[in-house]
Design a protein around this motif. Structure first.
Motif, short mmCIF file in Angstrom:
data_model
loop_
_atom_site.label_atom_id
_atom_site.label_comp_id
_atom_site.label_asym_id
_atom_site.label_seq_id
_atom_site.Cartn_x
_atom_site.Cartn_y
_atom_site.Cartn_z
N TYR A 99 -1.64 6.59 4.88
CA TYR A 99 -2.34 5.43 4.59
C TYR A 99 -3.49 5.43 3.54
CZ TYR A 99 0.09 2.58 8.43
OH TYR A 99 1.16 2.45 8.86
N TYR B 42 -3.29 3.42 -0.17
CA TYR B 42 -4.32 2.80 -0.77
C TYR B 42 -4.80 2.96 -2.01
CZ TYR B 42 -3.93 -0.07 3.56
OH TYR B 42 -3.44 -1.16 5.07
N PHE C 125 -5.48 1.19 -5.09
CA PHE C 125 -6.98 0.28 -6.32
C PHE C 125 -6.45 1.00 -7.61
CE2 PHE C 125 -11.05 3.09 -7.55
CZ PHE C 125 -11.63 1.40 -7.14
#
Length: 445
Positions: free
Chosen positions: A80, A84, A88
Motif C-alpha cells: 500500500y 500511494y 503521489f
C-alpha cells in the motif's frame, strides 16, 4: 514393585518403568498429582526471554509499539505504501510538468492582454506610427463570390454552393508534392474551388518557377512570404544595378556572394517578368471575409498582433514574426518567447466572451488567422489560428486546410519526397572543411 517418587518430577515419561506387570488401574492410582504440578518453568530463568514490566503504562506503550511494528512489517502494508507513493509522485509530476505550466501560461496571457497593463509599458505595439512600403500591397480582400457558403436544402452536389477554399502551407518550390496534394483533394476550379497559398511558395525547393506557373494557371491567391519578399527585393536591386542578366556582375564591383546568396540570385534571374509581377502583386494580408463557424478569416504568412487593426499591422513583422513580448506586444522573428498564435487565440476567446451579452452574433466579430512560416512548431490547429507549415522542403509533409460551405474544415496531407536542403548543408560542410584545411596549410607554410 517400583513406587512413585512424589518428589521426583516427571521427565520424558509419566512414570518409572517396572519389571513387574501392572494393570492400568494401578498406574492411574500411582499418578495421583495433576500433571501441571510437574511442569518446569525453565523459560522464566532463560536469558533469551526478557521479563515485561508490570507497569500498565509501559505495557500499553509496549503494546502500541508492537502493533505498529507488526503493521509496518506486514507485506500488504508495504505494498500500500508503494502504491500511494507512486500515485503521489505521478500527481506531483502531472502538476509540475503539465498543470502548473499551463496555469502559469494562462495567467501570463491574461495579464498581457489586460488593457489596464497598456499604460504601464507606454502603449502596445501598433499604437505607434505605421511604416509605409510603396512597393508592396498591404491588404487585399478576396472576391466574395469565391468564398464558400452553406448548401441550401434541395441543392445537389456540384452546385455553386459546393465550392471550397483550399489553403496550402509553405510549398518552397516542391511542385511534385503540390501536384499530388491537389490530386488527392480532387481540386477543381470548374466546381468553384479556389486555391490560396500562405506564402513561401518559392526558394529552397527544386522547382520554384513551376509552382508559380501552376498557381497562375489555377487562378490562385497567395500572400507575400519572407522568401518572396527577399527574392523580389534582390531582383529589384539586381535590375537597378544592371546585374540581372548572367555575367553582369563582371561590370559591377561586388563582394563574393555566399552559397545561399548565389542560389537566391540564380532564382531571381530564373523568374520571368510575368512571374515576378505576379509575385509582386501578392498582398501581405489576404482578407478572405466571413465564414460561418470561423468568423472573419484572414490569411497571412507569419502572424498578426492581437488587438491591432489589419490596416495598422506592420507588413514586415506580418511576414516574419514567431513570438511576441508579453508586456509590449512587440513581435519577433525569434522562437524564444510567447508564441504569437497562443496570444492571438486567447485574445479572440476573451473577445468572444465579452460580446456574448451585447452582440446578437458574437461569433461574427472574432477572427481566424491561417498562416505558415513556422516549420519548427509544425502543423498547429487551434480555434482561431491554423498553422499549416509542416516542413515539406525538409522532407516533412505538405498540408492543406479545406474549407467547405458552412465552415466545415478538414486537413489533407501528402508526404514529401526528400529533404531538399540536405544537399546544400552537405556542400556547405564540405566547403567549410576545405576552407579550414586550406587556411591550416597556409599557416603551416
Amino acid at each position: 514393585m517400583a513406587t512413585y517418587d512424589s518428589d521426583h518430577e516427571l521427565g520424558d515419561s509419566y512414570y518409572h518403568a517396572t519389571n513387574e506387570p501392572s494393570s492400568s488401574s494401578s498406574r492411574i492410582a500411582r499418578i495421583s498429582r495433576p500433571l501441571i504440578d510437574s511442569v518446569r518453568n525453565n523459560w522464566q530463568s532463560s536469558p533469551a526471554y526478557r521479563s515485561l514490566s508490570s507497569s500498565p503504562d509501559n505495557n500499553k506503550n509496549s503494546g502500541c509499539v508492537q502493533i505498529a511494528l507488526s503493521i509496518i512489517s506486514a507485506p500488504r502494508f508495504r505494498r500500500y505504501v508503494l502504491v500511494y507513493l507512486v500515485l503521489f509522485l505521478l500527481g506531483w509530476a502531472g502538476w509540475a510538468m503539465v498543470l502548473y505550466p499551463r496555469l502559469e501560461e494562462r495567467g501570463a496571457l491574461l495579464r498581457a492582454l489586460d488593457p489596464a497593463s497598456k499604460a504601464d509599458v507606454g502603449g502596445w505595439f501598433g499604437s505607434n506610427s505605421l511604416p509605409r512600403f510603396d512597393d508592396l500591397t498591404h491588404i487585399r480582400t478576396l472576391d466574395p463570390s469565391l468564398v464558400p457558403v452553406a448548401r441550401t436544402e434541395g441543392e445537389s452536389r456540384g452546385s455553386r454552393s459546393e465550392k471550397r477554399l483550399v489553403v496550402v502551407g509553405d510549398v518552397h518550390g516542391c511542385k511534385e508534392e503540390l501536384d499530388r496534394l491537389l490530386k488527392k483533394i480532387e481540386f477543381s476550379t470548374t466546381d468553384g474551388d479556389h486555391l490560396i497559398f500562405t506564402g513561401d511558395i518559392i526558394n529552397k525547393g527544386p522547382d520554384s518557377a513551376g509552382v508559380v506557373d501552376l498557381a497562375r494557371e489555377l487562378g490562385a491567391s497567395c500572400v507575400r512570404g519572407n522568401h518572396e519578399d527577399r527574392i523580389l527585393l534582390l531582383r529589384h536591386e539586381m535590375v537597378t544595378m544592371n546585374t540581372l542578366l548572367t555575367g553582369d556582375e563582371k561590370n559591377v564591383k561586388l563582394h563574393e556572394p555566399s552559397e545561399k546568396e548565389a542560389k537566391e540570385r540564380a532564382l531571381a534571374r530564373s523568374l520571368t517578368d510575368e512571374q515576378a509581377r505576379w509575385l509582386d502583386a501578392c498582398p501581405v494580408i489576404l482578407n478572405v471575409g466571413f465564414i460561418p463557424g470561423m468568423g472573419q478569416v484572414v490569411v497571412v504568412h507569419a502572424g498578426l498582433v492581437p488587438g491591432v487593426e489589419l490596416e495598422r499591422q506592420d507588413p514586415s513583422t506580418v511576414m516574419t514574426m514567431r513570438t511576441m513580448d508579453l508586456d509590449t506586444h512587440v513581435p519577433s522573428e525569434s522562437s524564444e518567447g510567447m508564441n504569437w498564435a497562443k496570444m492571438f487565440d486567447k485574445h479572440q476567446s476573451i473577445l468572444l466572451s465579452s460580446l456574448k451579452s451585447s452582440h446578437a452574433d458574437p461569433h461574427s466579430q472574432v477572427m481566424t488567422v491561417i498562416y505558415g512560416h513556422d516549420a519548427k512548431t509544425g502543423l498547429k490547429i487551434r480555434t482561431y489560428t491554423k498553422g499549416l507549415d509542416s516542413g515539406c522542403v525538409k522532407g516533412g509533409k505538405l498540408t492543406a486546410l479545406v474549407i467547405e460551405g458552412g465552415g466545415k474544415q478538414s486537413l489533407v496531407q501528402v508526404s514529401c519526397k526528400q529533404d531538399y536542403t540536405k544537399d546544400s548543408k552537405e556542400k556547405k560542410d564540405k566547403k567549410d572543411k576545405k576552407d579550414k584545411k586550406a587556411k591550416k596549410d597556409k599557416n603551416d607554410d
